[in-house]
Design a protein around this motif. Structure first.
Motif, PDB file in Angstrom:
ATOM      1  N   ASP A   1      -2.921  -3.794  -4.699  1.00 52.59           N
ATOM      2  CA  ASP A   1      -2.373  -3.811  -3.347  1.00 52.59           C
ATOM      3  C   ASP A   1      -2.402  -5.256  -2.855  1.00 52.59           C
ATOM      4  O   ASP A   1      -3.467  -5.809  -2.589  1.00 52.59           O
ATOM      5  N   HIS A   2      -1.223  -5.866  -2.724  1.00 50.12           N
ATOM      6  CA  HIS A   2      -1.177  -7.295  -2.401  1.00 50.12           C
ATOM      7  C   HIS A   2      -1.669  -7.597  -0.986  1.00 50.12           C
ATOM      8  O   HIS A   2      -1.929  -8.761  -0.656  1.00 50.12           O
ATOM      9  N   THR A   3      -1.822  -6.567  -0.161  1.00 45.71           N
ATOM     10  CA  THR A   3      -2.359  -6.812   1.179  1.00 45.71           C
ATOM     11  C   THR A   3      -3.888  -6.866   1.176  1.00 45.71           C
ATOM     12  O   THR A   3      -4.493  -7.270   2.179  1.00 45.71           O
ATOM     13  N   ARG A   4      -4.520  -6.462   0.075  1.00 47.97           N
ATOM     14  CA  ARG A   4      -5.982  -6.416   0.006  1.00 47.97           C
ATOM     15  C   ARG A   4      -6.583  -7.401  -0.996  1.00 47.97           C
ATOM     16  O   ARG A   4      -7.753  -7.785  -0.862  1.00 47.97           O
ATOM     17  N   GLU A   5      -5.826  -7.771  -2.002  1.00 48.18           N
ATOM     18  CA  GLU A   5      -6.343  -8.708  -2.995  1.00 48.18           C
ATOM     19  C   GLU A   5      -5.206  -9.517  -3.598  1.00 48.18           C
ATOM     20  O   GLU A   5      -4.049  -9.088  -3.615  1.00 48.18           O
ATOM     21  N   GLU A   6      -5.559 -10.683  -4.110  1.00 44.40           N
ATOM     22  CA  GLU A   6      -4.585 -11.568  -4.737  1.00 44.40           C
ATOM     23  C   GLU A   6      -4.654 -11.367  -6.253  1.00 44.40           C
ATOM     24  O   GLU A   6      -5.640 -10.835  -6.785  1.00 44.40           O
TER      25      GLU A   6
ATOM     26  N   ASP B   1      -7.800 -12.555  -8.059  1.00 44.33           N
ATOM     27  CA  ASP B   1      -9.112 -12.101  -7.610  1.00 44.33           C
ATOM     28  C   ASP B   1      -9.912 -11.400  -8.707  1.00 44.33           C
ATOM     29  O   ASP B   1     -11.136 -11.440  -8.711  1.00 44.33           O
ATOM     30  N   ARG B   2      -9.233 -10.725  -9.626  1.00 48.68           N
ATOM     31  CA  ARG B   2      -9.936  -9.933 -10.630  1.00 48.68           C
ATOM     32  C   ARG B   2     -10.415 -10.762 -11.819  1.00 48.68           C
ATOM     33  O   ARG B   2     -11.141 -10.260 -12.674  1.00 48.68           O
TER      34      ARG B   2
ATOM     35  N   PRO C   1       0.791  -1.231   0.000  1.00 50.77           N
ATOM     36  CA  PRO C   1       0.000   0.000   0.000  1.00 50.77           C
ATOM     37  C   PRO C   1       0.822   1.279   0.000  1.00 50.77           C
ATOM     38  O   PRO C   1       0.366   2.306  -0.504  1.00 50.77           O
TER      39      PRO C   1
END
Length: 329
Positions: free
Chosen positions: A195-200, A203-204, A179
């Motif tokens: 942001d790798h702390t919120r999504e992998e 995921d998209r 972030p």
């Protein structure tokens, strides 16, 4: 001369500032008065001697070269009798041996004229990370206009160059980072950020033509799920893993074995260092399409602290040592 030296392998604390002799110039050597030197994970591996296979090439019980450092930028102090491309007083950048010192030797074929637009500190940030990214984006992945490219670890030393090189090649670039680095990665040309702390990365539901992974901590299965059926995965190092024997490099070995059996290309990167690659990077700098991103500049005596900072994953771009104090263009 002043230099950082070590007597044996170990954590960065084994590095000490000492007075040592200026290296002797061989027939094919260029002696560079070092103004700045880059800090990267490769120096960590050679300092610690980990993973253990590193020692096969650099000394089994202790490092063959007691002064660490590869990246450098500085001024030519002397040349060997067989050197034809450089002369006393030339400003150069590239890779050599023992660059964490006031003077270092470099082969003629791994140096190039320093871009006039860059300070010595900025130029010292380019050689290892810049050539690694160039090899990944241009040579291994062969990135083309319109392709979707995902750069994992986009805010680090290699990642910042990879984002810019992929964008310069006309790709749609997505950068994965923490972030605190999102704005930085956007500013250097990423079309999207994750942001790798919120999504992998999966995921998209987007599949990428090329993935350049500089982080080293995702399994091959996850990376392959984010890749198109004929896509290319380029693995740059394995610094996020632990262990004394292979650390993250076992993933590269598995990719090498798996690649012939699947439709995707899984490429363990072997970076190429040459004056031609340096000239290609310098041309992009001169054209305003590439710029080094400097995190911090450290005095030579703080080399150990700089290595710990980089290895801890804190770097935003590149860190450098100002060997002769802060310098101008």
């Amino acid at each position: 001369m002043k230099a950082i030296a070590q007597d044996g392998y170990g954590p960065p604390q084994v590095l000490e500032l000492r007075d040592v002799d200026v290296p002797t110039v061989g027939d094919t050597d260029v002696l560079v008065r070092v103004r700045a030197a880059g800090v990267d994970p490769g120096v960590w591996h050679l300092t610690t001697g980990l993973p253990y296979p590193v020692r096969l090439g650099y000394g089994l019980r202790r490092p063959r070269h007691r002064i660490p450092g590869m990246d450098l930028a500085g001024v030519v102090e002397a040349v060997g009798r067989d050197v034809t491309r450089f002369a006393l007083g030339d400003e150069v950048f590239g890779t050599g041996t023992g660059s964490y010192a006031e003077y270092a030797l470099a082969p003629e074929g791994k140096l190039a004229p320093k871009p006039a637009a860059l300070t010595f500190e900025e130029a010292a940030a380019v050689p290892v990370s810049g050539q690694t990214a160039l090899t990944a984006v241009r040579d291994a992945a062969k990135v083309r206009p319109g392709q979707r490219v995902l750069v994992i670890g986009a805010g680090g030393g290699v990642g910042c160059f990879a984002v810019q090189l992929a964008a310069a090649a006309g790709a749609h670039v997505t950068g994965v980072c923490g972030p605190t680095k999102l704005d930085l990665v956007r500013s250097i040309g990423a079309d999207e950020v994750v942001d790798h702390t919120r999504e992998e990365i999966t995921d998209r539901g987007i599949r990428y033509d090329v993935i350049v992974d500089t982080a080293g901590n995702r399994p091959l299965s996850s990376l392959r799920r984010a890749l198109t059926r004929k896509g290319t995965l380029v693995l740059v190092g394995g610094e996020a893993a632990t262990g004394r024997w292979l650390q993250g490099f076992d993933r590269q070995l598995r990719a090498l074995l798996l690649s012939p059996l699947v439709g995707q290309r899984l490429v363990p990167l072997v970076a190429r260092e040459s004056s031609e690659n340096l000239a290609a990077l310098a041309a992009l700098v001169d054209a305003g399409r590439l710029r080094p991103v400097l995190d911090r500049t450290w005095p030579l005596a703080d080399a150990a602290a700089a290595l710990l900072h980089v290895w801890g994953g804190h770097a935003r771009g590149k860190n450098v040592l100002a060997v002769a104090g802060p310098t101008g263009r």
